[in-house]
Design an enzyme around this catalytic site. Structure first.
Site, PDB file in Angstrom:
ATOM      1  N   LYS A  14       0.824  -1.225   0.000  1.00 46.00           N
ATOM      2  CA  LYS A  14       0.000   0.000   0.000  1.00 46.00           C
ATOM      3  C   LYS A  14       0.851   1.265   0.000  1.00 46.00           C
ATOM      4  O   LYS A  14       0.601   2.196  -0.769  1.00 46.00           O
ATOM      5  CB  LYS A  14      -0.917   0.014   1.236  1.00 46.00           C
ATOM      6  CG  LYS A  14      -1.970  -1.057   1.260  1.00 46.00           C
ATOM      7  CD  LYS A  14      -2.920  -0.886   2.435  1.00 46.00           C
ATOM      8  CE  LYS A  14      -2.245  -1.116   3.781  1.00 46.00           C
ATOM      9  NZ  LYS A  14      -1.844  -2.516   3.988  1.00 46.00           N
ATOM     10  N   THR A  15       1.834   1.301   0.886  1.00 48.31           N
ATOM     11  CA  THR A  15       2.628   2.523   1.033  1.00 48.31           C
ATOM     12  C   THR A  15       3.370   2.853  -0.253  1.00 48.31           C
ATOM     13  O   THR A  15       3.377   4.001  -0.716  1.00 48.31           O
ATOM     14  CB  THR A  15       3.617   2.373   2.201  1.00 48.31           C
ATOM     15  OG1 THR A  15       2.879   2.208   3.414  1.00 48.31           O
ATOM     16  CG2 THR A  15       4.511   3.593   2.323  1.00 48.31           C
ATOM     17  N   GLU A  41      -3.595   5.910   1.637  1.00 43.93           N
ATOM     18  CA  GLU A  41      -3.370   4.510   1.970  1.00 43.93           C
ATOM     19  C   GLU A  41      -4.545   4.043   2.825  1.00 43.93           C
ATOM     20  O   GLU A  41      -4.871   4.667   3.839  1.00 43.93           O
ATOM     21  CB  GLU A  41      -2.052   4.379   2.734  1.00 43.93           C
ATOM     22  CG  GLU A  41      -1.657   2.970   3.058  1.00 43.93           C
ATOM     23  CD  GLU A  41      -0.256   2.891   3.660  1.00 43.93           C
ATOM     24  OE1 GLU A  41      -0.045   2.003   4.505  1.00 43.93           O
ATOM     25  OE2 GLU A  41       0.607   3.720   3.294  1.00 43.93           O
TER      26      GLU A  41
END
Length: 465
Positions: free
Chosen positions: A121-122, A165
């Site tokens: 995600k990051t 995120e």
């Protein structure tokens, strides 16, 4: 009240303001003109960055930190009910707002892209934020790590796009209503909150159902959990689904990923045309993250060619295969990987980037519950390294579980044929690594805890060789 800020967030107090998710929201609110305050357990560069934006940051948790005129107290799922500031908020009748609700509030009214998945995600969110900024769109963003370029995890932009995120760990991603959502993968993790894969699927189904009518779900065509999620989605009539990956059936097909040292050249087939661009981080895993970002940006209406070129400006996120330095011919690299799939991806990426180097890993398991469920798989992932050192479990928000120790990982690694050593005293690691390493080696500090702090110490000790 500051313009563009909900009343409850005009004078917010953040408990644990230095955390990756909390600090991002606090920074955005401060940039919008809110009177931000909060507390954290220890001093940090994040605390200083918040102060530079005008926020009041207390070190240590105490009832007296909470101002009587605070309009809300913002908490994450990690904050315990007996926290003195939370107790004081109840006494004063100050509303308590979960971090996810605060983030949803600052996203309200903007074109939003929410990036979800058990891992990646990051990186993917960061790629989008950098590319959109490169295109002059000045997005707002909230990310779980600091971008290598801007050096921050969040900012308020003047454009109308917000990239966030979306955290599945505590189901907080159900609070968002994105125009475009990305699902990178669906795997069993966060065992304290999810008892089975069925619960994970149900949670991601709810997230997909929050996409605005006519919006787009960008989803991995290769990962079995993501494929199963699409099969489980009940009402697709109001949702556009765009798949990406190696699969021949993918809407955005990854044709080829060519390693170029610590970068990759990626060629995709999209709308019948080939498109080639560079990703400035190594490994197929990160290349696929970039393709997900590309598909999401196109779904938002951006030209594919321009976006692909802009993605090449992404230079990484702190703790995502971040080069910390080199001493005595040994490079020290930091990895946030803590789930077996992430560990495998980063180790394979480093193998591909430096095939002739020995790969040494200092791994710190994160959470007792995760180690209990996935310790065997973590050990098997470490077999990809030439040698590993395994530290004690970093507890984070959890209490110990009887019988759950790093030995679960060490034993599994040895069964998989890995050369692995357990080390409980973290202070000895620089000396241990110096003894193991030789010129040309790569040393990877790996885990979501404070193992990252060992990088500079290892480099200092290597400099004495």
């Amino acid at each position: 009240m500051a313009p563009g800020i909900p009343t409850a967030l005009d004078r917010p107090h953040f408990i644990g303001i230095g955390g990756a998710g909390m600090s991002g929201i606090a920074k955005i609110l401060a940039q919008r003109g809110a009177k931000v305050a909060g507390s954290d357990a220890k001093e940090s560069a994040t605390a200083e960055a918040l102060r530079a934006l005008g926020a009041t940051v207390h070190i240590g948790h105490a009832a007296g930190n909470l101002a009587d005129d605070a309009t809300s107290v913002v908490v994450s799922s990690a904050i315990r009910e007996d926290n003195p500031e939370l107790v004081r908020a109840a006494e004063l009748g100050i509303p308590v707002v979960h971090r996810s609700d605060a983030l949803a509030s600052v996203m309200d009214g903007m074109r939003s892209i929410a990036v979800a998945g058990t891992h990646g995600k990051t990186t993917t969110t960061s790629m989008l934020a950098v590319a959109l900024k490169e295109l002059g769109l000045d997005p707002s963003y909230a990310i779980g790590g600091d971008l290598a370029g801007p050096g921050t995890n969040a900012t308020h932009g003047e454009g109308d796009i917000f990239v966030a995120e979306a955290d599945e760990s505590d189901r907080s991603f159900h609070k968002y209503d994105p125009q475009v959502a990305i699902v990178l993968n669906v795997e069993l993790d966060h065992h304290a909150n999810y008892a089975s894969m069925d619960e994970i699927y149900e949670s991601f189904e709810t997230f997909a159902g929050k996409i605005v009518p006519g919006g787009t779900l960008v989803v991995n065509a290769d990962q079995s959990g993501a494929v199963e999620l699409v099969a489980r989605l009940r009402d697709l009539s109001m949702l556009n689904i765009v798949t990406y990956g190696d699969s021949a059936q993918a809407d955005v097909r990854v044709h080829k990923v060519t390693p170029r040292g610590l970068t990759s050249e990626v060629t995709v087939l999209m709308d019948g045309k080939f498109l080639t661009f560079t990703v400035s981080v190594p490994g197929a895993h990160y290349a696929h993250n970039a393709v997900a970002a590309l598909a999401a940006g196109v779904a938002l209406g951006l030209p594919a060619h321009n976006l692909a070129s802009a993605l090449g400006k992404y230079t990484g996120v702190k703790r995502r295969l971040q080069l910390k330095g080199e001493e005595a011919g040994v490079q020290v690299i930091d990895s946030y990987a803590h789930h077996p799939t992430e560990m495998t991806a980063d180790l394979e990426a480093m193998r591909g980037a430096a095939a002739d180097s020995r790969l040494l890993v200092v791994f710190q398991p994160h959470l007792f519950s995760r180690t209990q469920e996935l310790g065997k798989e973590m050990g098997e992932a470490l077999a990809l390294a030439d040698a590993s050192v395994v530290l004690d479990i970093y507890p984070a928000r959890e209490d110990p579980i009887e019988g759950v120790t790093s030995a679960l990982i060490v034993d599994a690694a040895k069964e998989a044929g890995a050369e692995v050593t357990a080390v409980s005293d973290k202070t000895t690691i620089p000396e241990v690594v110096a003894g193991m390493s030789r010129p040309g080696d790569l040393v990877l500090t790996m885990g979501a805890g404070d193992v990252t702090d060992l990088g500079p110490e290892i480099l200092a000790r290597l400099a004495q060789k």
